[in-house]
Enzyme design. Structure first.
Site, PDB file in Angstrom:
ATOM      1  N   TYR A   1      33.861  13.308 -13.219  1.00 51.50           N
ATOM      2  CA  TYR A   1      34.814  14.332 -13.642  1.00 51.50           C
ATOM      3  C   TYR A   1      36.152  14.147 -12.930  1.00 51.50           C
ATOM      4  O   TYR A   1      36.281  14.447 -11.736  1.00 51.50           O
ATOM      5  CB  TYR A   1      34.265  15.737 -13.373  1.00 51.50           C
ATOM      6  CG  TYR A   1      32.986  16.081 -14.093  1.00 51.50           C
ATOM      7  CD1 TYR A   1      32.484  15.281 -15.125  1.00 51.50           C
ATOM      8  CD2 TYR A   1      32.258  17.217 -13.744  1.00 51.50           C
ATOM      9  CE1 TYR A   1      31.302  15.601 -15.774  1.00 51.50           C
ATOM     10  CE2 TYR A   1      31.081  17.550 -14.395  1.00 51.50           C
ATOM     11  CZ  TYR A   1      30.606  16.734 -15.405  1.00 51.50           C
ATOM     12  OH  TYR A   1      29.439  17.055 -16.042  1.00 51.50           O
TER      13      TYR A   1
ATOM     14  N   ASP B   1      28.197  22.978 -10.658  1.00 49.88           N
ATOM     15  CA  ASP B   1      27.862  21.655 -11.182  1.00 49.88           C
ATOM     16  C   ASP B   1      29.112  20.792 -11.295  1.00 49.88           C
ATOM     17  O   ASP B   1      30.141  21.237 -11.814  1.00 49.88           O
ATOM     18  CB  ASP B   1      27.211  21.806 -12.558  1.00 49.88           C
ATOM     19  CG  ASP B   1      26.877  20.473 -13.201  1.00 49.88           C
ATOM     20  OD1 ASP B   1      25.736  20.002 -13.011  1.00 49.88           O
ATOM     21  OD2 ASP B   1      27.741  19.893 -13.895  1.00 49.88           O
TER      22      ASP B   1
ATOM     23  N   THR C   1      32.318  22.423 -14.072  1.00 45.80           N
ATOM     24  CA  THR C   1      33.660  22.131 -13.550  1.00 45.80           C
ATOM     25  C   THR C   1      34.294  20.899 -14.187  1.00 45.80           C
ATOM     26  O   THR C   1      35.235  20.329 -13.639  1.00 45.80           O
ATOM     27  CB  THR C   1      33.622  21.938 -12.021  1.00 45.80           C
ATOM     28  OG1 THR C   1      32.723  20.855 -11.706  1.00 45.80           O
ATOM     29  CG2 THR C   1      33.165  23.214 -11.327  1.00 45.80           C
ATOM     30  N   TRP C   2      33.767  20.484 -15.334  1.00 43.94           N
ATOM     31  CA  TRP C   2      34.372  19.358 -16.043  1.00 43.94           C
ATOM     32  C   TRP C   2      35.835  19.709 -16.370  1.00 43.94           C
ATOM     33  O   TRP C   2      36.145  20.849 -16.719  1.00 43.94           O
ATOM     34  CB  TRP C   2      33.578  19.103 -17.326  1.00 43.94           C
ATOM     35  CG  TRP C   2      33.848  17.798 -18.007  1.00 43.94           C
ATOM     36  CD1 TRP C   2      34.409  16.680 -17.483  1.00 43.94           C
ATOM     37  CD2 TRP C   2      33.540  17.482 -19.372  1.00 43.94           C
ATOM     38  NE1 TRP C   2      34.477  15.678 -18.422  1.00 43.94           N
ATOM     39  CE2 TRP C   2      33.946  16.144 -19.597  1.00 43.94           C
ATOM     40  CE3 TRP C   2      32.953  18.207 -20.421  1.00 43.94           C
ATOM     41  CZ2 TRP C   2      33.798  15.508 -20.818  1.00 43.94           C
ATOM     42  CZ3 TRP C   2      32.797  17.573 -21.640  1.00 43.94           C
ATOM     43  CH2 TRP C   2      33.209  16.244 -21.842  1.00 43.94           C
TER      44      TRP C   2
ATOM     45  N   TYR D   1      24.354  22.409 -20.202  1.00 38.01           N
ATOM     46  CA  TYR D   1      25.810  22.292 -20.179  1.00 38.01           C
ATOM     47  C   TYR D   1      26.358  22.603 -21.561  1.00 38.01           C
ATOM     48  O   TYR D   1      25.644  22.537 -22.554  1.00 38.01           O
ATOM     49  CB  TYR D   1      26.264  20.940 -19.631  1.00 38.01           C
ATOM     50  CG  TYR D   1      26.210  19.732 -20.535  1.00 38.01           C
ATOM     51  CD1 TYR D   1      27.230  19.474 -21.449  1.00 38.01           C
ATOM     52  CD2 TYR D   1      25.181  18.802 -20.429  1.00 38.01           C
ATOM     53  CE1 TYR D   1      27.206  18.341 -22.250  1.00 38.01           C
ATOM     54  CE2 TYR D   1      25.153  17.666 -21.218  1.00 38.01           C
ATOM     55  CZ  TYR D   1      26.167  17.433 -22.134  1.00 38.01           C
ATOM     56  OH  TYR D   1      26.138  16.312 -22.924  1.00 38.01           O
TER      57      TYR D   1
END
Length: 282
Positions: A52, A47, A18-19, A191
């Site tokens: 973020y 995550d 969800t960056w 990631y």
């Protein structure tokens, strides 16, 4: 959805990163709907991190998961290294929990190695686990030397997972870290499993072998990249997307079974390293 055993906890092999989510009002509703779509279709491992969007990612997740049974979700967040001391860590955790609208995390990660002695960081995470505010703790952006140090400190063996950049175009950890983690039963959270799809990942998918294998499986190149990342059954991939269509493609990638011939061809096209490489970080 393929399910993996994550140190005794069953979670989907492909979850959600969800960056960069939650900060843009123009895309907020679409991103929220994409998260909800993912949960409804089995991508229940999510995550995030306090870093973020300085909490925006956690806020949009908290908004999106309202109404979903909490026990069906596996929520992961991370704290800044400068929040590694006891009181700062608990405050950071409480803030994350508030933004997420939950009273516990399934997994809390030390985002990257910092200046606080590792034995203190582990003791502080262990203390938070004892309170029930986190079910498990782990680390992120740790290389082999960091992991060796981790296992040398009291309670270091309680680490649940290590989250690192890993994809078919970035295989540095295949030299030493990933085999070591498999030997010690420490799962990997991968990631950027399709790299940065709009930049570096876009160059990777031009590879003829990748295209051929994708065609063979009636899949996209990105789906083959995801299937490759989770091939060992001990890795959680967390691709990020703002599109429900791409979310479904990510989820479907978990059902692709790469053959030994596929894996051999991909190893030839994207060779694993023959010497130690610096840990890749985005």
């Amino acid at each position: 959805m393929k399910i993996i055993n994550f140190k005794g906890v069953e979670i989907p092999a492909i979850g959600m990163g969800t960056w960069h989510m939650g900060s843009d009002k123009a895309t907020y509703d679409e991103q929220k709907a994409t998260i909800q779509y993912g949960i409804n279709h089995g991508a229940t491992a999510i995550d995030t991190a306090e870093q973020y969007g300085e909490g925006d990612s956690e806020r949009i997740i908290g908004d999106a998961i309202k109404g979903f049974p909490r026990e069906k979700l596996f929520l992961i967040s991370k704290f800044y290294p400068f929040h590694a001391e006891r009181k700062q860590m608990e405050k950071a955790l409480d803030n994350s929990l508030k933004r997420l609208g939950t009273d516990y995390l399934d997994l809390y990660l030390y985002h990257w190695p910092g200046g606080t002695p590792l034995n203190e960081v582990v003791a502080n995470m262990q203390a938070l686990q004892d309170t029930g505010k986190i079910k498990h703790w782990g680390v992120s952006n740790f290389d082999i030397s960091d992991m060796l140090e981790l296992l040398s400190v009291p309670n270091g063996l309680n680490v649940m997972a290590n989250e690192d950049l890993y994809n078919i175009g970035s295989r540095g950890i295949d030299y030493d870290l990933l085999p070591w983690q498999r030997e010690h039963d420490i799962p990997l959270i991968a990631y950027a499993p399709v790299d940065q799809a709009d930049t570096r990942g876009g160059a990777i998918i031009q590879n003829d072998t990748l295209t051929e294998i994708a065609s063979r499986h009636n899949a996209t190149e990105y789906q083959i990249m995801l299937a490759w990342v989770i091939r060992d059954g001990h890795t959680l991939a967390i691709p990020q997307t703002n599109s429900q269509k791409h979310m479904q493609e990510n989820i479907d990638a978990a059902n692709i079974e790469l053959t030994n011939d596929d894996l051999m061809l991909l190893d030839q096209a994207f060779p694993k390293p023959t010497s130690k490489k610096p840990l890749d970080i985005i």
